[in-house]
Scaffold this motif. Sequence first.
Motif, PDB file in Angstrom:
ATOM      1  N   MET A  33     -51.367 -16.120  26.713  1.00 45.11           N
ATOM      2  CA  MET A  33     -51.129 -17.552  25.495  1.00 45.11           C
ATOM      3  C   MET A  33     -50.896 -16.787  23.868  1.00 45.11           C
ATOM      4  O   MET A  33     -49.810 -16.678  23.576  1.00 45.11           O
ATOM      5  N   ALA A  34     -52.026 -16.528  23.579  1.00 46.29           N
ATOM      6  CA  ALA A  34     -52.042 -15.659  22.291  1.00 46.29           C
ATOM      7  C   ALA A  34     -51.842 -14.777  22.100  1.00 46.29           C
ATOM      8  O   ALA A  34     -50.661 -14.175  21.516  1.00 46.29           O
ATOM      9  N   LEU A  35     -52.065 -13.726  23.409  1.00 53.08           N
ATOM     10  CA  LEU A  35     -50.619 -12.085  23.307  1.00 53.08           C
ATOM     11  C   LEU A  35     -49.739 -12.594  23.559  1.00 53.08           C
ATOM     12  O   LEU A  35     -48.743 -11.548  22.530  1.00 53.08           O
ATOM     13  N   ILE A  36     -49.450 -13.160  24.704  1.00 48.66           N
ATOM     14  CA  ILE A  36     -47.855 -13.587  24.914  1.00 48.66           C
ATOM     15  C   ILE A  36     -46.782 -14.182  23.069  1.00 48.66           C
ATOM     16  O   ILE A  36     -46.090 -13.672  21.960  1.00 48.66           O
ATOM     17  N   ILE A  37     -47.713 -14.913  22.449  1.00 50.52           N
ATOM     18  CA  ILE A  37     -46.742 -15.447  21.213  1.00 50.52           C
ATOM     19  C   ILE A  37     -47.321 -14.351  20.155  1.00 50.52           C
ATOM     20  O   ILE A  37     -46.328 -14.476  19.135  1.00 50.52           O
ATOM     21  N   TRP A  38     -48.487 -13.869  20.638  1.00 53.16           N
ATOM     22  CA  TRP A  38     -49.381 -12.795  19.121  1.00 53.16           C
ATOM     23  C   TRP A  38     -47.459 -11.314  18.456  1.00 53.16           C
ATOM     24  O   TRP A  38     -47.259 -11.758  18.078  1.00 53.16           O
ATOM     25  N   GLN A  39     -47.641 -10.868  20.012  1.00 54.32           N
ATOM     26  CA  GLN A  39     -46.524  -9.701  19.956  1.00 54.32           C
ATOM     27  C   GLN A  39     -45.844  -9.173  21.446  1.00 54.32           C
ATOM     28  O   GLN A  39     -45.514  -8.307  21.421  1.00 54.32           O
ATOM     29  N   TRP A  40     -45.512  -9.858  21.625  1.00 54.37           N
ATOM     30  CA  TRP A  40     -44.774 -10.166  23.532  1.00 54.37           C
ATOM     31  C   TRP A  40     -43.659  -9.833  23.239  1.00 54.37           C
ATOM     32  O   TRP A  40     -43.643 -10.612  22.064  1.00 54.37           O
ATOM     33  N   PRO A  41     -42.665  -8.613  23.411  1.00 54.84           N
ATOM     34  CA  PRO A  41     -42.656  -8.022  24.283  1.00 54.84           C
ATOM     35  C   PRO A  41     -43.414  -6.639  24.063  1.00 54.84           C
ATOM     36  O   PRO A  41     -42.280  -5.652  24.770  1.00 54.84           O
ATOM     37  N   ASP A  42     -44.190  -6.493  22.752  1.00 50.25           N
ATOM     38  CA  ASP A  42     -44.305  -5.046  22.865  1.00 50.25           C
ATOM     39  C   ASP A  42     -45.176  -4.418  24.067  1.00 50.25           C
ATOM     40  O   ASP A  42     -46.165  -5.324  25.395  1.00 50.25           O
ATOM     41  N   PRO A  43     -44.460  -3.254  24.861  1.00 48.15           N
ATOM     42  CA  PRO A  43     -45.505  -3.283  26.499  1.00 48.15           C
ATOM     43  C   PRO A  43     -47.362  -2.811  26.056  1.00 48.15           C
ATOM     44  O   PRO A  43     -47.556  -2.828  27.196  1.00 48.15           O
ATOM     45  N   GLN A  44     -47.904  -1.924  25.414  1.00 47.68           N
ATOM     46  CA  GLN A  44     -49.394  -2.886  25.392  1.00 47.68           C
ATOM     47  C   GLN A  44     -49.884  -3.669  25.130  1.00 47.68           C
ATOM     48  O   GLN A  44     -50.749  -3.966  26.572  1.00 47.68           O
ATOM     49  N   VAL A  45     -49.293  -4.859  24.780  1.00 45.72           N
ATOM     50  CA  VAL A  45     -49.449  -6.193  24.552  1.00 45.72           C
ATOM     51  C   VAL A  45     -49.509  -6.467  25.772  1.00 45.72           C
ATOM     52  O   VAL A  45     -49.903  -7.381  26.550  1.00 45.72           O
ATOM     53  N   ALA A  46     -48.527  -6.669  26.528  1.00 46.60           N
ATOM     54  CA  ALA A  46     -47.468  -7.243  27.599  1.00 46.60           C
ATOM     55  C   ALA A  46     -48.807  -6.261  29.230  1.00 46.60           C
ATOM     56  O   ALA A  46     -49.000  -7.357  29.874  1.00 46.60           O
ATOM     57  N   ILE A  47     -48.542  -5.533  29.426  1.00 44.72           N
ATOM     58  CA  ILE A  47     -50.622  -4.950  30.036  1.00 44.72           C
ATOM     59  C   ILE A  47     -51.418  -5.539  29.915  1.00 44.72           C
ATOM     60  O   ILE A  47     -51.543  -6.075  30.842  1.00 44.72           O
ATOM     61  N   LEU A  48     -51.816  -6.016  28.926  1.00 41.03           N
ATOM     62  CA  LEU A  48     -53.249  -6.647  28.996  1.00 41.03           C
ATOM     63  C   LEU A  48     -52.824  -7.792  29.409  1.00 41.03           C
ATOM     64  O   LEU A  48     -53.290  -8.580  29.675  1.00 41.03           O
ATOM     65  N   ALA A  49     -51.285  -9.334  28.291  1.00 37.45           N
ATOM     66  CA  ALA A  49     -51.618  -9.886  28.474  1.00 37.45           C
ATOM     67  C   ALA A  49     -51.353  -9.995  31.050  1.00 37.45           C
ATOM     68  O   ALA A  49     -52.047 -10.865  31.935  1.00 37.45           O
ATOM     69  N   SER A  50     -50.532  -9.656  31.243  1.00 37.62           N
ATOM     70  CA  SER A  50     -50.479  -8.704  33.033  1.00 37.62           C
ATOM     71  C   SER A  50     -52.114  -9.471  33.334  1.00 37.62           C
ATOM     72  O   SER A  50     -52.323  -9.851  34.150  1.00 37.62           O
ATOM     73  N   THR A  94     -45.045 -21.478  28.887  1.00 36.77           N
ATOM     74  CA  THR A  94     -45.049 -22.452  27.311  1.00 36.77           C
ATOM     75  C   THR A  94     -44.755 -20.786  26.360  1.00 36.77           C
ATOM     76  O   THR A  94     -43.589 -21.797  25.510  1.00 36.77           O
ATOM     77  N   ALA A  95     -45.734 -20.564  26.649  1.00 43.92           N
ATOM     78  CA  ALA A  95     -45.898 -19.000  25.560  1.00 43.92           C
ATOM     79  C   ALA A  95     -44.343 -17.735  25.636  1.00 43.92           C
ATOM     80  O   ALA A  95     -44.321 -17.536  24.829  1.00 43.92           O
ATOM     81  N   LEU A  96     -44.438 -18.086  27.075  1.00 47.71           N
ATOM     82  CA  LEU A  96     -42.781 -17.595  26.987  1.00 47.71           C
ATOM     83  C   LEU A  96     -41.501 -17.860  26.444  1.00 47.71           C
ATOM     84  O   LEU A  96     -40.629 -17.339  26.246  1.00 47.71           O
ATOM     85  N   SER A  97     -41.266 -19.015  26.624  1.00 51.20           N
ATOM     86  CA  SER A  97     -40.334 -19.852  26.555  1.00 51.20           C
ATOM     87  C   SER A  97     -40.834 -19.676  24.546  1.00 51.20           C
ATOM     88  O   SER A  97     -39.653 -19.683  24.292  1.00 51.20           O
ATOM     89  N   ILE A  98     -41.536 -19.965  24.007  1.00 52.34           N
ATOM     90  CA  ILE A  98     -42.016 -20.423  22.933  1.00 52.34           C
ATOM     91  C   ILE A  98     -41.354 -18.677  22.545  1.00 52.34           C
ATOM     92  O   ILE A  98     -40.702 -18.813  21.066  1.00 52.34           O
ATOM     93  N   VAL A  99     -41.530 -17.891  22.272  1.00 53.68           N
ATOM     94  CA  VAL A  99     -41.381 -16.439  21.863  1.00 53.68           C
ATOM     95  C   VAL A  99     -39.413 -16.102  21.853  1.00 53.68           C
ATOM     96  O   VAL A  99     -39.128 -15.835  21.794  1.00 53.68           O
ATOM     97  N   LEU A 100     -39.275 -16.294  23.706  1.00 60.95           N
ATOM     98  CA  LEU A 100     -37.375 -16.352  24.009  1.00 60.95           C
ATOM     99  C   LEU A 100     -37.101 -17.082  23.288  1.00 60.95           C
ATOM    100  O   LEU A 100     -35.935 -16.704  22.726  1.00 60.95           O
ATOM    101  N   TRP A 101     -37.156 -18.387  22.666  1.00 58.88           N
ATOM    102  CA  TRP A 101     -36.312 -19.590  21.882  1.00 58.88           C
ATOM    103  C   TRP A 101     -36.676 -18.363  20.229  1.00 58.88           C
ATOM    104  O   TRP A 101     -35.434 -18.854  19.607  1.00 58.88           O
ATOM    105  N   GLN A 102     -37.585 -18.492  20.105  1.00 57.39           N
ATOM    106  CA  GLN A 102     -37.229 -17.220  18.187  1.00 57.39           C
ATOM    107  C   GLN A 102     -36.864 -16.874  18.594  1.00 57.39           C
ATOM    108  O   GLN A 102     -36.002 -16.687  17.809  1.00 57.39           O
ATOM    109  N   ASN A 103     -36.541 -15.740  20.015  1.00 54.83           N
ATOM    110  CA  ASN A 103     -35.807 -14.505  19.393  1.00 54.83           C
ATOM    111  C   ASN A 103     -34.301 -15.213  20.402  1.00 54.83           C
ATOM    112  O   ASN A 103     -33.237 -13.967  20.160  1.00 54.83           O
ATOM    113  N   GLY A 104     -33.867 -15.995  20.522  1.00 57.57           N
ATOM    114  CA  GLY A 104     -33.059 -16.487  20.127  1.00 57.57           C
ATOM    115  C   GLY A 104     -32.215 -15.850  21.893  1.00 57.57           C
ATOM    116  O   GLY A 104     -30.797 -15.680  22.391  1.00 57.57           O
ATOM    117  N   LEU A 105     -33.639 -15.741  23.228  1.00 57.10           N
ATOM    118  CA  LEU A 105     -33.005 -15.655  24.422  1.00 57.10           C
ATOM    119  C   LEU A 105     -33.588 -15.964  25.481  1.00 57.10           C
ATOM    120  O   LEU A 105     -33.189 -16.186  26.895  1.00 57.10           O
TER     121      LEU A 105
END
Length: 222
Positions: A33-50, A94-105
């Motif tokens: 969750m922290a990785l997603i909220i921190w800097q997702w969708p950065d590909p390197q962060v997404a690799i670590l999170a997944s 929930t973390a994905l939803s927060i990031v998408l909401w913040q970016n209007g997606l």
Amino acid sequence: MTDNDAATSPNEAGGAFADALTLVRFAVTPLVMALIIWQWPDPQVAILASFLFIIAALSDIFDDYFGGAARSAVRRLGYLDDVADTVLIVGVLTALSIVLWQNGLFHWAFAVPVIILILREVVVGLFKGYELSRYGWPDNILSNLKAGLSMLGTVLLVGAPWLTQMLDRLRAGSDNAMAVYDTVSPAIWIIGQGFLWLAMIASLLSGYKILTHIRDEEVSDP
């Protein structure tokens, strides 16, 4: 002879290891969750999170393998098994939803299955956890299907940034490479959402069966 007396040392060790794997999901969930909220969708962060999500998902498979079912006599923390699954899925979505909401997606195609899955997990997994531990609920195809589809869909969504890059590199091998790089493929994200929709359907059906089972047991309980 009680179930505990019948349990051999290897079985007890397997139960302890299974309990440890259950706790892994509790530990890994806030990291993802922290990785997603921190800097997702950065590909390197997404690799670590997944990657961390896959570890947590595999722990759900192997805790059953080493310790048996959640209600096995050799597992002290078996009652937390389903709760750990709930925390993992609800937390990451929930973390994905927060990031998408913040970016209007925060699109309805993502929002509908996510909201229903979260509500179902909370109602059945948390509010009814005590009743399930009392009356039991054997694994069934709908519950297993829901869990598998929701985890598969979630990991595809979490890993979509780097999986999409990989897919686009493969697409760029065509003659029209410049057009491929000019348009990012939404295929991974769409497939991930599709799995969540299927998980939503399975979750509604299995949730209804579970709650009906609990009601019937409470009526017949002396």
